[in-house]
Scaffold this motif. Structure first.
Motif, PDB file in Angstrom:
ATOM      1  N   HIS A 284     -20.537  -7.772 -33.304  1.00 36.86           N
ATOM      2  CA  HIS A 284     -21.425  -7.094 -34.250  1.00 36.86           C
ATOM      3  C   HIS A 284     -21.917  -5.745 -33.705  1.00 36.86           C
ATOM      4  O   HIS A 284     -22.228  -5.609 -32.524  1.00 36.86           O
ATOM      5  CB  HIS A 284     -22.628  -7.987 -34.592  1.00 36.86           C
ATOM      6  CG  HIS A 284     -22.280  -9.059 -35.585  1.00 36.86           C
ATOM      7  ND1 HIS A 284     -23.048 -10.185 -35.763  1.00 36.86           N
ATOM      8  CD2 HIS A 284     -21.240  -9.164 -36.456  1.00 36.86           C
ATOM      9  CE1 HIS A 284     -22.487 -10.941 -36.699  1.00 36.86           C
ATOM     10  NE2 HIS A 284     -21.392 -10.351 -37.131  1.00 36.86           N
TER      11      HIS A 284
ATOM     12  N   ASP B  17     -26.869 -14.135 -30.322  1.00 35.84           N
ATOM     13  CA  ASP B  17     -27.170 -14.554 -31.694  1.00 35.84           C
ATOM     14  C   ASP B  17     -26.724 -15.985 -31.987  1.00 35.84           C
ATOM     15  O   ASP B  17     -26.540 -16.357 -33.151  1.00 35.84           O
ATOM     16  CB  ASP B  17     -26.529 -13.589 -32.701  1.00 35.84           C
ATOM     17  CG  ASP B  17     -27.183 -12.219 -32.661  1.00 35.84           C
ATOM     18  OD1 ASP B  17     -28.136 -12.025 -31.880  1.00 35.84           O
ATOM     19  OD2 ASP B  17     -26.738 -11.329 -33.408  1.00 35.84           O
TER      20      ASP B  17
ATOM     21  N   HIS C  75     -21.821 -18.116 -35.353  1.00 37.97           N
ATOM     22  CA  HIS C  75     -22.378 -16.849 -35.865  1.00 37.97           C
ATOM     23  C   HIS C  75     -21.215 -15.877 -36.099  1.00 37.97           C
ATOM     24  O   HIS C  75     -21.073 -15.302 -37.167  1.00 37.97           O
ATOM     25  CB  HIS C  75     -23.371 -16.312 -34.842  1.00 37.97           C
ATOM     26  CG  HIS C  75     -23.932 -14.970 -35.162  1.00 37.97           C
ATOM     27  ND1 HIS C  75     -24.812 -14.766 -36.188  1.00 37.97           N
ATOM     28  CD2 HIS C  75     -23.737 -13.747 -34.581  1.00 37.97           C
ATOM     29  CE1 HIS C  75     -25.141 -13.476 -36.233  1.00 37.97           C
ATOM     30  NE2 HIS C  75     -24.501 -12.839 -35.265  1.00 37.97           N
TER      31      HIS C  75
ATOM     32  N   ASP D 243     -24.668  -4.168 -33.854  1.00 33.67           N
ATOM     33  CA  ASP D 243     -25.965  -4.076 -33.189  1.00 33.67           C
ATOM     34  C   ASP D 243     -25.938  -4.695 -31.787  1.00 33.67           C
ATOM     35  O   ASP D 243     -26.980  -4.797 -31.128  1.00 33.67           O
ATOM     36  CB  ASP D 243     -27.073  -4.702 -34.047  1.00 33.67           C
ATOM     37  CG  ASP D 243     -26.878  -6.186 -34.293  1.00 33.67           C
ATOM     38  OD1 ASP D 243     -25.715  -6.616 -34.406  1.00 33.67           O
ATOM     39  OD2 ASP D 243     -27.881  -6.922 -34.370  1.00 33.67           O
ATOM     40  N   HIS D 244     -24.751  -5.090 -31.319  1.00 30.69           N
ATOM     41  CA  HIS D 244     -24.599  -5.581 -29.937  1.00 30.69           C
ATOM     42  C   HIS D 244     -23.632  -4.721 -29.123  1.00 30.69           C
ATOM     43  O   HIS D 244     -23.623  -4.814 -27.896  1.00 30.69           O
ATOM     44  CB  HIS D 244     -24.160  -7.057 -29.931  1.00 30.69           C
ATOM     45  CG  HIS D 244     -25.239  -7.952 -30.449  1.00 30.69           C
ATOM     46  ND1 HIS D 244     -26.048  -8.712 -29.641  1.00 30.69           N
ATOM     47  CD2 HIS D 244     -25.689  -8.155 -31.718  1.00 30.69           C
ATOM     48  CE1 HIS D 244     -26.944  -9.351 -30.373  1.00 30.69           C
ATOM     49  NE2 HIS D 244     -26.740  -9.026 -31.645  1.00 30.69           N
TER      50      HIS D 244
ATOM     51  N   HIS E 265     -20.633 -10.641 -28.618  1.00 36.51           N
ATOM     52  CA  HIS E 265     -19.867 -10.722 -29.872  1.00 36.51           C
ATOM     53  C   HIS E 265     -19.742  -9.341 -30.486  1.00 36.51           C
ATOM     54  O   HIS E 265     -20.382  -8.396 -30.038  1.00 36.51           O
ATOM     55  CB  HIS E 265     -20.476 -11.742 -30.837  1.00 36.51           C
ATOM     56  CG  HIS E 265     -21.822 -11.398 -31.386  1.00 36.51           C
ATOM     57  ND1 HIS E 265     -22.942 -11.252 -30.594  1.00 36.51           N
ATOM     58  CD2 HIS E 265     -22.253 -11.172 -32.658  1.00 36.51           C
ATOM     59  CE1 HIS E 265     -23.991 -10.970 -31.357  1.00 36.51           C
ATOM     60  NE2 HIS E 265     -23.595 -10.903 -32.617  1.00 36.51           N
TER      61      HIS E 265
HETATM   62 ZN   LIG Z   1     -24.744 -10.829 -34.484  1.00 34.28          ZN
END
Ligand SMILES: [Zn+2]
Length: 255
Positions: free
Chosen positions: A58, A133, A114, A60-61, A56
């Protein structure tokens, strides 16, 4: 020869994952929270990155994707998403697509909630689920972009996988998830057993991942929103599973 999986910490509480096919030397990183720990893990093993499987959008990914792609020229696979928030993508995937990582096969499950673009990667032959997540050990991701019924539906997709599959999730949140779950199910024996195991692992500075999916089905309250006993503990007897799930998620948000 079977696949090899490596797990290592990234950022403050993310997990980095590599899955390697000894037969072809193909190696995939599941997400890329940041480049440096992924490069370090690859160099430690003498592996070369061939693929990044993004779950996904985000930060932090995906924070390490650009640097890793530049260094290794690897293929970047990302969820089908019309908003195309993720850059450097070579291949977009959707529900039911099957990817080849060397001789390994990764099946795509769309698991929105999410985020709307969230996918999970299932390696059926390796009995391995990368759920990022969507599903955590004894928890689940916050519902930022989707709805509670959408997220519950995604969790049901993951719950349908066999008990002997290993769950690899996006964050080391297990201890705090257990603290919350015990407020809802203080008498759940499987949860209490997992709590003891996690206390032991964290005291030894060990990751709590992977977790067996069968154990999660018994101990993770977010997979148990359709259990009458969970509804009863929340004083929601007779409520639909997605309503119970929404209540659980809101209580966790406030905990
Ligand atoms: Zn996430």
């Amino acid at each position: 020869m079977s696949a090899e999986i490596r797990l290592f910490p990234c950022l403050s509480d993310n997990f980095g994952y590599l899955i390697h096919d000894p037969a072809t030397k193909a190696t995939a990183s599941i997400d890329a929270p940041e480049a440096a720990p992924v490069i370090k893990a690859l160099e430690h093993e003498g592996w070369t990155l061939t693929d990044i499987l993004i779950t996904h959008h985000h930060g932090d990914h995906v924070g390490g994707v650009a640097e890793l792609k530049q260094k290794y020229g690897c293929r970047v696979v990302a969820p089908h998403d019309k908003t195309t928030k993720i850059g450097n993508v070579d291949l977009r995937v959707a529900q039911g697509d099957v990817l080849k990582i060397g001789s390994l096969l990764a099946r795509v499950l769309e698991t929105p909630g999410h985020t709307l673009d969230h996918v999970s990667y299932v390696f059926d032959n390796e009995k391995t689920l990368f759920a990022a997540d969507t599903l955590f050990s004894i928890g689940c991701g916050r519902v930022f972009e989707g709805t509670y019924p959408m997220m519950w539906d995604s969790l049901l997709k993951l719950r349908a996988l066999p008990d002997d599959f290993d769950l690899y999730c996006g964050h080391e949140y297990t201890a705090s998830n257990i603290k919350f779950a015990l407020t809802v199910e203080p008498d759940n024996a499987a949860l209490k057993a997992r709590a003891e195991e996690v206390t032991r692992l964290r005291a030894a500075n060990q990751p709590t991942i992977p977790a067996k999916l069968g154990d999660e089905k018994k101990a993770n309250v977010f997979l148990r929103a359709d259990e009458p006993s969970v509804a009863a503990n929340l004083r929601m007897k007779g409520a639909s599973a997605d309503k119970v799930f929404g209540e659980l998620r809101e209580r966790k948000n406030k905990s």
